[in-house]
Design a protein around this motif. Structure first.
Motif, PDB file in Angstrom:
ATOM      1  N   ALA A 114       0.835  -1.198   0.000  1.00 43.86           N
ATOM      2  CA  ALA A 114       0.000   0.000   0.000  1.00 43.86           C
ATOM      3  C   ALA A 114       0.873   1.252   0.000  1.00 43.86           C
ATOM      4  CB  ALA A 114      -0.921   0.000   1.214  1.00 43.86           C
ATOM      5  N   PRO A 115       0.378   2.360  -0.563  1.00 45.26           N
ATOM      6  CA  PRO A 115       1.169   3.606  -0.592  1.00 45.26           C
ATOM      7  C   PRO A 115       1.630   4.024   0.800  1.00 45.26           C
ATOM      8  CG  PRO A 115      -0.748   3.800  -2.013  1.00 45.26           C
ATOM      9  CD  PRO A 115      -0.906   2.507  -1.268  1.00 45.26           C
ATOM     10  N   SER A 117       2.859   6.927   3.436  1.00 46.07           N
ATOM     11  CA  SER A 117       2.697   8.357   3.703  1.00 46.07           C
ATOM     12  C   SER A 117       3.422   8.723   4.985  1.00 46.07           C
ATOM     13  CB  SER A 117       1.213   8.709   3.833  1.00 46.07           C
ATOM     14  OG  SER A 117       0.497   8.392   2.659  1.00 46.07           O
ATOM     15  N   ALA A 121      -2.563  10.354   6.184  1.00 44.22           N
ATOM     16  CA  ALA A 121      -2.940   9.877   4.856  1.00 44.22           C
ATOM     17  C   ALA A 121      -4.454   9.913   4.720  1.00 44.22           C
ATOM     18  CB  ALA A 121      -2.442   8.446   4.635  1.00 44.22           C
ATOM     19  N   LEU A 123      -7.273   7.455   3.168  1.00 43.33           N
ATOM     20  CA  LEU A 123      -7.376   6.064   2.742  1.00 43.33           C
ATOM     21  C   LEU A 123      -8.352   5.875   1.595  1.00 43.33           C
ATOM     22  CD1 LEU A 123      -5.950   5.762   5.519  1.00 43.33           C
ATOM     23  CD2 LEU A 123      -7.360   3.725   5.913  1.00 43.33           C
ATOM     24  N   ASP A 153       0.318   0.209   9.295  1.00 43.50           N
ATOM     25  CA  ASP A 153      -0.205  -0.365   8.050  1.00 43.50           C
ATOM     26  C   ASP A 153      -1.676  -0.674   8.307  1.00 43.50           C
ATOM     27  OD1 ASP A 153      -0.548  -1.701   5.633  1.00 43.50           O
ATOM     28  OD2 ASP A 153       1.299  -2.842   5.803  1.00 43.50           O
ATOM     29  N   TRP A 155      -5.839  -1.266   6.937  1.00 38.21           N
ATOM     30  CA  TRP A 155      -6.751  -1.635   5.859  1.00 38.21           C
ATOM     31  C   TRP A 155      -8.122  -1.975   6.437  1.00 38.21           C
ATOM     32  CZ3 TRP A 155      -3.242  -4.874   8.008  1.00 38.21           C
ATOM     33  CH2 TRP A 155      -3.586  -6.212   8.262  1.00 38.21           C
ATOM     34  N   ARG A 176      -6.545   1.372   2.012  1.00 38.50           N
ATOM     35  CA  ARG A 176      -5.298   0.720   2.431  1.00 38.50           C
ATOM     36  C   ARG A 176      -4.163   1.749   2.371  1.00 38.50           C
ATOM     37  NH1 ARG A 176      -5.967  -4.931   1.958  1.00 38.50           N
ATOM     38  NH2 ARG A 176      -7.725  -5.569   0.649  1.00 38.50           N
ATOM     39  N   ARG A 177      -3.447   1.917   3.457  1.00 38.47           N
ATOM     40  CA  ARG A 177      -2.294   2.807   3.463  1.00 38.47           C
ATOM     41  C   ARG A 177      -1.293   2.344   4.514  1.00 38.47           C
ATOM     42  NH1 ARG A 177      -4.466   4.245  -0.461  1.00 38.47           N
ATOM     43  NH2 ARG A 177      -4.694   6.347  -1.353  1.00 38.47           N
ATOM     44  N   ARG A 178      -0.049   2.799   4.340  1.00 38.97           N
ATOM     45  CA  ARG A 178       0.982   2.678   5.366  1.00 38.97           C
ATOM     46  C   ARG A 178       1.363   4.089   5.781  1.00 38.97           C
ATOM     47  NH1 ARG A 178       5.689  -0.098   2.699  1.00 38.97           N
ATOM     48  NH2 ARG A 178       4.776   0.852   0.829  1.00 38.97           N
ATOM     49  N   PHE A 189      -5.346   9.636   9.932  1.00 40.29           N
ATOM     50  CA  PHE A 189      -5.856   9.365   8.597  1.00 40.29           C
ATOM     51  C   PHE A 189      -7.327   9.745   8.476  1.00 40.29           C
ATOM     52  CE2 PHE A 189      -6.348   5.051  10.577  1.00 40.29           C
ATOM     53  CZ  PHE A 189      -7.691   4.810  10.342  1.00 40.29           C
ATOM     54  N   SER A 191     -10.749   8.568   6.351  1.00 40.17           N
ATOM     55  CA  SER A 191     -11.290   7.442   5.614  1.00 40.17           C
ATOM     56  C   SER A 191     -12.812   7.540   5.640  1.00 40.17           C
ATOM     57  CB  SER A 191     -10.794   6.117   6.221  1.00 40.17           C
ATOM     58  OG  SER A 191     -11.095   5.043   5.361  1.00 40.17           O
TER      59      SER A 191
END
Length: 309
Positions: A114-115, A117, A121, A123, A153, A155, A176-178, A189, A191
């Motif tokens: 996952a991208p 940041s 981030a 999501l 990480d 999701w 999904r992001r890191r 984040f 979302s």
């Protein structure tokens, strides 16, 4: 009266031969596991008087399970994945390792890569018009020090209960992001509030659960891997309070310490500060990880995952 022959010398020799124990080729660990599986399987057949019809029905079930790619779902539903957590908890207790955020099951829906940041981030890709969710928290070690540079990480499912990659209608890495924590160990984040979901109603997992008189529903939840140099990797998830299935998760992943308070608000000033309008939700949740000098403990457990094959 059922006939039992598994204890006889001829059958024991046969099972050893079928397991490869009588040759020098192959893998010793695989042989030992298969030998035990065969011995236990014939004992089940004898002790429960399994008929040929039942045997071949089970074989067909395995074929269907593989075709539908639900093996990861059924092991969660039967509690086997949760059992691994209980076993690792017991091993930690025996070794005197304690403290930190509890582990819980990973499930079968993680996707690697996952991208990445820094600090925060977004999501979601904006397609799913769910309730905006703003989540933040910090990552600490067990002595209360914030961990800068830790990787969160994350999701989760969309409002329909499905995950990107496994749901082709969603964009790549949607939800999904890191996120790398900042100097204060903080992550943030934006979302959308995820939905709980159930096993596919026509699938083999739900069919088996029906035979057990059980449902296949999960509460709304968010998955996490937390990693930091010189600290144990943490696999966990939070379940959102107020969900109908919060304490009745078919996958047995709910732990009291992992129930996250989610606050819904219609405060339009706060909404404006977040850059949204209308109703939104907030979660604050901190993670605590244990120190370790063991390199293997700093890595997530090896298993086949999407995009890691």
């Amino acid at each position: 009266m059922s006939v039992k022959i598994s204890h006889t010398a001829d059958v024991q020799k046969f099972l050893e031969e079928a397991s490869g124990l009588h040759n020098d080729a192959g893998d010793a660990r695989t042989k030992a596991l298969i030998h035990r599986i065969l011995r236990d399987s014939v004992s089940i057949i004898e002790d429960l008087a399994v008929t040929p019809e039942e045997f071949w029905k089970a074989v067909n079930y395995l074929n269907v399970l593989g075709t539908r790619q639900e093996a990861g779902l059924v092991v969660a539903g039967l509690g086997l994945e949760h059992y691994l957590d209980l076993l690792m908890d017991a091993e930690d207790e025996q070794a005197g390792q304690s403290g930190g955020t509890p582990r819980t099951i990973e499930g079968p829906l993680y996707v690697a890569g996952a991208p990445l940041s820094q600090g925060e981030a977004r999501l979601d890709d904006g397609v799913d018009q769910g309730v905006p969710l703003f989540m933040q928290g910090r990552v600490f070690n067990t002595v209360g020090e914030p961990l800068a540079g830790a990787v969160v990480d994350v999701w989760h499912a969309n409002t329909g209960g499905s995950y990107s990659y496994f749901d082709s209608t969603q964009s790549d890495f949607n939800l999904r992001r890191r996120i790398v924590t900042d100097a204060d160990g903080r992550y943030r984040f934006r979302s959308i509030v995820p939905s709980g979901y159930g096993c596919p109603p026509d699938g083999p997992t739900q069919h088996l659960l029906d035979q057990l008189g059980r449902h296949g529903q999960r509460p709304a939840h968010i998955h996490f891997f937390i990693s930091a140099p010189d600290h144990r990797h943490l696999t966990t998830q939070i379940n959102l309070d107020g969900d109908e299935y919060l304490h009745d998760d078919f996958a047995y992943a709910t732990r009291d310490e992992l129930i996250a308070r989610i606050t819904f608000s219609d405060d339009q000033k706060r909404a404006s500060d977040y850059g949204v309008s209308g109703r939104f939700a907030e979660i604050e949740f901190d993670f605590t990880v244990q120190k370790t000098i063991e390199p293997l403990e700093q890595q997530r457990k090896t298993r086949v995952r999407a995009l890691e094959c």
